[in-house]
Design a protein around this motif. Structure first.
Motif, PDB file in Angstrom:
ATOM      1  N   SER A   1     -31.966  -4.368  -6.362  1.00  0.00           N
ATOM      2  CA  SER A   1     -30.597  -4.451  -6.443  1.00  0.00           C
ATOM      3  C   SER A   1     -30.067  -5.299  -5.297  1.00  0.00           C
ATOM      4  O   SER A   1     -30.494  -5.519  -4.152  1.00  0.00           O
ATOM      5  CB  SER A   1     -29.595  -3.338  -6.511  1.00  0.00           C
ATOM      6  OG  SER A   1     -29.714  -2.783  -5.262  1.00  0.00           O
ATOM      7  N   LEU A   2     -28.908  -5.864  -5.205  1.00  0.00           N
ATOM      8  CA  LEU A   2     -28.347  -6.675  -3.994  1.00  0.00           C
ATOM      9  C   LEU A   2     -28.037  -5.758  -3.022  1.00  0.00           C
ATOM     10  O   LEU A   2     -28.199  -6.289  -1.845  1.00  0.00           O
ATOM     11  CB  LEU A   2     -26.785  -7.303  -4.410  1.00  0.00           C
ATOM     12  CG  LEU A   2     -26.947  -8.403  -5.309  1.00  0.00           C
ATOM     13  CD1 LEU A   2     -25.714  -8.868  -5.941  1.00  0.00           C
ATOM     14  CD2 LEU A   2     -27.698  -9.782  -4.729  1.00  0.00           C
ATOM     15  N   ASP A   3     -27.650  -4.580  -3.224  1.00  0.00           N
ATOM     16  CA  ASP A   3     -27.744  -3.420  -2.081  1.00  0.00           C
ATOM     17  C   ASP A   3     -29.103  -3.441  -1.353  1.00  0.00           C
ATOM     18  O   ASP A   3     -28.818  -2.911  -0.152  1.00  0.00           O
ATOM     19  CB  ASP A   3     -27.009  -2.087  -2.546  1.00  0.00           C
ATOM     20  CG  ASP A   3     -25.684  -2.073  -2.967  1.00  0.00           C
ATOM     21  OD1 ASP A   3     -24.814  -3.157  -2.589  1.00  0.00           O
ATOM     22  OD2 ASP A   3     -25.128  -1.218  -3.967  1.00  0.00           O
ATOM     23  N   ASP A   4     -30.013  -3.224  -2.221  1.00  0.00           N
ATOM     24  CA  ASP A   4     -31.148  -3.134  -1.558  1.00  0.00           C
ATOM     25  C   ASP A   4     -31.526  -4.112  -0.505  1.00  0.00           C
ATOM     26  O   ASP A   4     -32.271  -4.204   0.216  1.00  0.00           O
ATOM     27  CB  ASP A   4     -32.331  -3.100  -2.658  1.00  0.00           C
ATOM     28  CG  ASP A   4     -32.409  -1.697  -3.386  1.00  0.00           C
ATOM     29  OD1 ASP A   4     -31.992  -0.979  -2.890  1.00  0.00           O
ATOM     30  OD2 ASP A   4     -32.615  -1.916  -4.668  1.00  0.00           O
ATOM     31  N   LEU A   5     -31.054  -5.470  -0.969  1.00  0.00           N
ATOM     32  CA  LEU A   5     -31.277  -6.729  -0.082  1.00  0.00           C
ATOM     33  C   LEU A   5     -30.657  -6.463   1.084  1.00  0.00           C
ATOM     34  O   LEU A   5     -31.157  -6.793   2.056  1.00  0.00           O
ATOM     35  CB  LEU A   5     -30.916  -8.131  -0.918  1.00  0.00           C
ATOM     36  CG  LEU A   5     -30.780  -9.297  -0.017  1.00  0.00           C
ATOM     37  CD1 LEU A   5     -32.220  -9.840   0.411  1.00  0.00           C
ATOM     38  CD2 LEU A   5     -30.264 -10.496  -0.869  1.00  0.00           C
TER      39      LEU A   5
ATOM     40  N   MET B   1     -31.954  -6.530   4.792  1.00  0.00           N
ATOM     41  CA  MET B   1     -31.796  -7.621   5.855  1.00  0.00           C
ATOM     42  C   MET B   1     -31.105  -7.132   7.112  1.00  0.00           C
ATOM     43  O   MET B   1     -31.071  -7.848   8.246  1.00  0.00           O
ATOM     44  CB  MET B   1     -30.678  -8.554   5.117  1.00  0.00           C
ATOM     45  CG  MET B   1     -31.296  -9.552   4.014  1.00  0.00           C
ATOM     46  SD  MET B   1     -32.610 -10.510   4.437  1.00  0.00           S
ATOM     47  CE  MET B   1     -31.514 -11.833   5.033  1.00  0.00           C
ATOM     48  N   SER B   2     -30.250  -6.106   6.982  1.00  0.00           N
ATOM     49  CA  SER B   2     -29.702  -5.626   8.326  1.00  0.00           C
ATOM     50  C   SER B   2     -28.582  -6.650   8.959  1.00  0.00           C
ATOM     51  O   SER B   2     -28.534  -6.452  10.131  1.00  0.00           O
ATOM     52  CB  SER B   2     -30.632  -5.247   9.323  1.00  0.00           C
ATOM     53  OG  SER B   2     -31.673  -4.115   8.713  1.00  0.00           O
ATOM     54  N   ILE B   3     -28.114  -7.247   8.048  1.00  0.00           N
ATOM     55  CA  ILE B   3     -26.897  -8.175   8.591  1.00  0.00           C
ATOM     56  C   ILE B   3     -25.946  -8.127   7.375  1.00  0.00           C
ATOM     57  O   ILE B   3     -26.039  -7.509   6.420  1.00  0.00           O
ATOM     58  CB  ILE B   3     -27.600  -9.654   8.631  1.00  0.00           C
ATOM     59  CG1 ILE B   3     -28.218 -10.141   7.593  1.00  0.00           C
ATOM     60  CG2 ILE B   3     -28.259  -9.666   9.840  1.00  0.00           C
ATOM     61  CD1 ILE B   3     -28.437 -11.648   7.496  1.00  0.00           C
ATOM     62  N   SER B   4     -24.642  -8.857   7.763  1.00  0.00           N
ATOM     63  CA  SER B   4     -23.654  -8.639   6.801  1.00  0.00           C
ATOM     64  C   SER B   4     -23.824  -9.463   5.496  1.00  0.00           C
ATOM     65  O   SER B   4     -24.809 -10.207   5.740  1.00  0.00           O
ATOM     66  CB  SER B   4     -22.256  -9.120   7.474  1.00  0.00           C
ATOM     67  OG  SER B   4     -22.485 -10.658   7.482  1.00  0.00           O
ATOM     68  N   GLN B   5     -23.151  -9.083   4.559  1.00  0.00           N
ATOM     69  CA  GLN B   5     -23.204 -10.066   3.301  1.00  0.00           C
ATOM     70  C   GLN B   5     -23.028 -11.280   3.443  1.00  0.00           C
ATOM     71  O   GLN B   5     -23.688 -12.379   2.788  1.00  0.00           O
ATOM     72  CB  GLN B   5     -22.228  -9.418   2.031  1.00  0.00           C
ATOM     73  CG  GLN B   5     -22.797 -10.055   0.843  1.00  0.00           C
ATOM     74  CD  GLN B   5     -21.898  -9.383  -0.303  1.00  0.00           C
ATOM     75  OE1 GLN B   5     -21.400  -8.155  -0.115  1.00  0.00           O
ATOM     76  NE2 GLN B   5     -21.376 -10.093  -1.529  1.00  0.00           N
TER      77      GLN B   5
ATOM     78  N   LYS C   1     -26.826 -13.542  -5.452  1.00  0.00           N
ATOM     79  CA  LYS C   1     -26.633 -12.945  -6.952  1.00  0.00           C
ATOM     80  C   LYS C   1     -27.020 -14.144  -7.771  1.00  0.00           C
ATOM     81  O   LYS C   1     -27.403 -13.844  -8.908  1.00  0.00           O
ATOM     82  CB  LYS C   1     -25.051 -13.042  -6.902  1.00  0.00           C
ATOM     83  CG  LYS C   1     -24.451 -12.573  -8.319  1.00  0.00           C
ATOM     84  CD  LYS C   1     -23.166 -11.930  -8.400  1.00  0.00           C
ATOM     85  CE  LYS C   1     -22.553 -11.536  -9.605  1.00  0.00           C
ATOM     86  NZ  LYS C   1     -21.152 -10.960  -9.620  1.00  0.00           N
ATOM     87  N   PHE C   2     -26.648 -15.468  -7.495  1.00  0.00           N
ATOM     88  CA  PHE C   2     -27.314 -16.478  -8.408  1.00  0.00           C
ATOM     89  C   PHE C   2     -28.722 -16.664  -8.497  1.00  0.00           C
ATOM     90  O   PHE C   2     -29.211 -16.835  -9.529  1.00  0.00           O
ATOM     91  CB  PHE C   2     -26.544 -17.944  -8.192  1.00  0.00           C
ATOM     92  CG  PHE C   2     -26.776 -19.226  -8.868  1.00  0.00           C
ATOM     93  CD1 PHE C   2     -25.897 -19.219 -10.038  1.00  0.00           C
ATOM     94  CD2 PHE C   2     -28.029 -19.733  -8.930  1.00  0.00           C
ATOM     95  CE1 PHE C   2     -26.068 -20.268 -10.934  1.00  0.00           C
ATOM     96  CE2 PHE C   2     -28.207 -20.741  -9.988  1.00  0.00           C
ATOM     97  CZ  PHE C   2     -27.182 -21.072 -10.937  1.00  0.00           C
ATOM     98  N   LEU C   3     -29.269 -16.448  -7.203  1.00  0.00           N
ATOM     99  CA  LEU C   3     -30.716 -16.623  -7.171  1.00  0.00           C
ATOM    100  C   LEU C   3     -31.155 -15.551  -8.135  1.00  0.00           C
ATOM    101  O   LEU C   3     -32.498 -15.851  -8.521  1.00  0.00           O
ATOM    102  CB  LEU C   3     -31.178 -16.580  -5.538  1.00  0.00           C
ATOM    103  CG  LEU C   3     -30.749 -17.685  -5.013  1.00  0.00           C
ATOM    104  CD1 LEU C   3     -31.145 -17.456  -3.406  1.00  0.00           C
ATOM    105  CD2 LEU C   3     -31.596 -19.112  -5.373  1.00  0.00           C
ATOM    106  N   GLN C   4     -30.820 -14.236  -7.900  1.00  0.00           N
ATOM    107  CA  GLN C   4     -31.482 -13.361  -8.890  1.00  0.00           C
ATOM    108  C   GLN C   4     -31.444 -13.691 -10.277  1.00  0.00           C
ATOM    109  O   GLN C   4     -32.330 -13.291 -11.085  1.00  0.00           O
ATOM    110  CB  GLN C   4     -30.433 -12.116  -8.640  1.00  0.00           C
ATOM    111  CG  GLN C   4     -31.113 -10.774  -8.993  1.00  0.00           C
ATOM    112  CD  GLN C   4     -30.347  -9.376  -8.674  1.00  0.00           C
ATOM    113  OE1 GLN C   4     -29.082  -9.459  -8.807  1.00  0.00           O
ATOM    114  NE2 GLN C   4     -31.035  -8.641  -8.283  1.00  0.00           N
TER     115      GLN C   4
END
Length: 277
Positions: free
Chosen positions: A171-175, A179-183, A199-202
């Motif tokens: 999921s995006l949350d997993d990403l 990453m340990s940085i902001s969205q 989101k688009f790349l997914q």
């Protein structure tokens, strides 16, 4: 139709995925799946590229096509021969000197970003007597670009690449956790190196992964799709958006060049993904 792949020099492989040679004796219009960036040098012939937005671009002597955010089409004249270069995400800063999203779905003359130094290298590729000599000339060109831009290189987000290539489709949350940085910062890095938001790349990589499953022998739409599409119509729509044909057309080899590209890539990179990193 003839297609060959060669690997670049080992020190260039973080930036350049592969070199390839394409030729066709007959005029053709071939769908191509959404891809990473490419550089193409025309050796003979010509034609047009129709990008995902529907724009029709005349093929020039040498050009860059940025990461494509949907399937596109190559319309080649009879006798067309092309030397191509697949650019890895890490190569954008090192080779082009600008972010991938600035070139997404764009066709750009090679000398516009590589400058006058590109002309002699393009001529060396076009005048080469065989494919190995073309690859050697390309190695010299990209080595010179990397040396010129090395001081401007940024740290590559390996966690983002790992997330995109994960067959479990995290999921995006997993990403964001990895990453340990902001969205916002994650979105910026995704656009810089891959040309679009996570989101688009997914969406793009889900469809490409399904095509890879079909090539590997998946039976039925559910096995090809995995578990991340609402229903069959959603799967078919997304597949066609990013691969350029329906799953049935892909199975029946109506996308001849796409399937041949994947077959050759897998020979060089077992387990490789269509349009993959």
């Amino acid at each position: 139709m003839d297609l060959h792949y060669f690997l670049p020099r080992p020190d260039l492989r973080p930036y350049v995925r592969a070199y390839y040679y394409f030729s066709s004796e007959h005029a053709s219009a071939q769908p191509l799946c959404a891809e990473l960036g490419n550089i193409r040098v025309m050796l003979d012939g010509g034609g047009f590229l129709v990008t995902p937005d529907g724009a029709r671009h005349h093929i020039s002597k040498a050009f860059l096509i940025g990461p494509t955010m949907g399937a596109y089409c190559m319309q080649a004249r009879a006798g067309t021969r092309v030397f191509g270069v697949g650019i890895r995400p890490q190569g954008w800063n090192a080779l082009a000197g600008f972010d991938a999203n600035e070139a997404a779905d764009q066709v750009i003359d090679l000398t516009d970003f590589a400058g006058a130094r590109a002309a002699s290298h393009i001529d060396a590729i076009r005048n080469a007597s065989d494919f190995h000599t073309m690859a050697d000339a390309a190695d010299r060109f990209f080595s010179s670009l990397i040396s010129m831009r090395k001081k401007n290189a940024n740290a590559y987000p390996a966690a983002l690449e790992k997330w995109l290539m994960d067959p479990n489709d995290p999921s995006l949350d997993d990403l964001l956790a990895s990453m340990s940085i902001s969205q916002r910062q994650t979105d910026r890095l995704a656009k810089r190196y891959f040309g679009a938001s996570p989101k688009f790349l997914q969406r793009k990589y889900r469809a490409l992964r399904s095509a890879d499953r079909i090539r590997a022998g998946a039976v039925g739409w559910m096995q090809a799709a995995g578990c991340n599409f609402y229903d069959q119509s959603h799967f078919i729509r997304e597949f066609k958006t990013f691969v350029g044909v329906t799953p049935n057309q892909f199975i029946s080899n109506q996308a001849e060049l796409i399937t041949e590209i994947q077959r050759r890539r897998v020979q060089k990179n077992p387990g490789g993904l269509l349009g993959s990193i």
